[in-house]
Write an enzyme that holds these catalytic residues in place. Structure first.
Site, short mmCIF file in Angstrom:
data_model
loop_
_atom_site.label_atom_id
_atom_site.label_comp_id
_atom_site.label_asym_id
_atom_site.label_seq_id
_atom_site.Cartn_x
_atom_site.Cartn_y
_atom_site.Cartn_z
N HIS A 79 0.99 -0.82 0.24
CA HIS A 79 0.37 0.02 -0.08
C HIS A 79 1.26 1.41 -0.08
O HIS A 79 0.66 2.24 -0.87
CB HIS A 79 -1.08 -0.16 1.07
N ASP A 240 -3.08 -2.73 -5.17
CA ASP A 240 -2.05 -4.00 -4.98
C ASP A 240 -1.09 -4.23 -6.25
O ASP A 240 0.36 -4.23 -6.02
CB ASP A 240 -3.01 -5.26 -4.12
N HIS A 263 -0.52 -11.10 -5.16
CA HIS A 263 1.21 -10.63 -5.00
C HIS A 263 1.73 -11.66 -5.75
O HIS A 263 2.94 -11.19 -6.19
CB HIS A 263 0.89 -10.42 -3.35
#
Length: 288
Positions: A79, A240, A263
């Site tokens: 973030h 993200d 991720h």
């Protein structure tokens, strides 16, 4: 286009969403060509510097964690990295006295606010971009992420959840300057049915409705004030993605398309790009 850093240091306090630990974080100006460097100020007995680079990513379970050769690590950087990207900050030193970046409200907006309060300084070095030269694709089961050559950055992202509260959402994005207004305040989210399991594994120790969107087993949004956007979930997944891609060291110039990204998938794409020197080149603004 020149590189940029902050005019002055700026700090915040907060808890880590996974560790539950309270930390102080300070973003400081840095010299040209420094990149983004994290420093664990609570560790002095060994190397406490960690470059925010894709090759230092050591864990991608629910967040992005970076580590150095001494196994000193900092988690949940995405973030903050997205905010640095959105504000076009090329160089910064980030000092933190704990193992995890504070979650703040679950979005990038508090970090954007910090950077805007500190101000931005242009530097005497050209800004560089990562220009993609050939098609690159990564796939894991039904999840995929790929990039193709293009003259500017554009992203087409789709998410698909069984939960009726989320469902299938799609978003296209092509203007970095609109990130702070349209993407930065989209919050992370989680399911209450998974909370006990995650906490038994030492995760989500600091999770609350103040820093995440909660969804119950009846697909109800539990936050008293509801959602910030009808499609807040896909906006956050885009956030993200930008944060993870910024571990490339710069902005990626490519047409990017993703389906059910994570991720892990974001990081794998960068490894795939940099494993083939014919697939990219670093260019200045005049070479785009």
């Amino acid at each position: 286009m020149q590189q940029s850093t902050l005019l002055k240091p700026v700090s915040c306090y907060g808890i880590g969403v996974h560790s539950g630990k309270r930390t102080q974080l300070t973003i400081e100006p840095a010299k040209e060509n420094t990149g983004i460097i994290f420093i664990r100020t609570d560790i002095s007995s060994e190397n406490n510097y960690i470059e925010a680079s894709y090759f230092n990513v050591s864990d991608t379970l629910l967040s992005t964690t970076i580590s150095n050769d001494h196994k000193v690590q900092i988690s949940t950087i995405e973030h903050l990295m997205a905010a640095l990207w959105g504000c076009s900050i090329d160089n910064a030193i980030i000092k933190i006295d704990g193992p995890e970046v504070p979650i703040m409200d679950g979005s990038s907006k508090p970090f954007v606010f910090m950077i805007e309060c500190a101000g931005k300084k242009l530097q005497n070095a050209p800004k560089k971009y990562l220009k993609i030269l050939k098609d690159i694709k990564v796939v894991h089961k039904d999840c995929e992420l790929y990039c193709t050559p293009y003259d500017h950055m554009t992203v087409d992202l789709t998410i698909d959840f069984a939960s009726k509260a989320i469902g299938r959402q799609n978003l296209t994005f092509s203007k970095q300057e609109s990130f702070n207004q349209n993407i930065a305040d989209a919050r992370t989210f989680g399911f209450t049915k998974e909370l006990d399991y995650l906490q038994s594994k030492g995760l989500a120790q600091g999770a609350s409705f103040e820093n995440a969107i909660g969804i119950d087993e009846q697909d109800k949004i539990l936050n008293p004030n509801g959602l910030r956007y009808e499609d807040e979930f896909v906006r956050h997944k885009l956030l993200d993605l930008f944060g993870d891609l910024y571990t490339s060291g710069t902005s990626v110039v490519s047409s990017i398309k993703g389906y059910k990204t994570s991720h892990a998938l974001n990081n794998e794409l960068l490894h795939r790009i940099f494993s083939d020197t014919t697939s990219y080149k670093f260019v200045t603004n005049s070479e785009l």
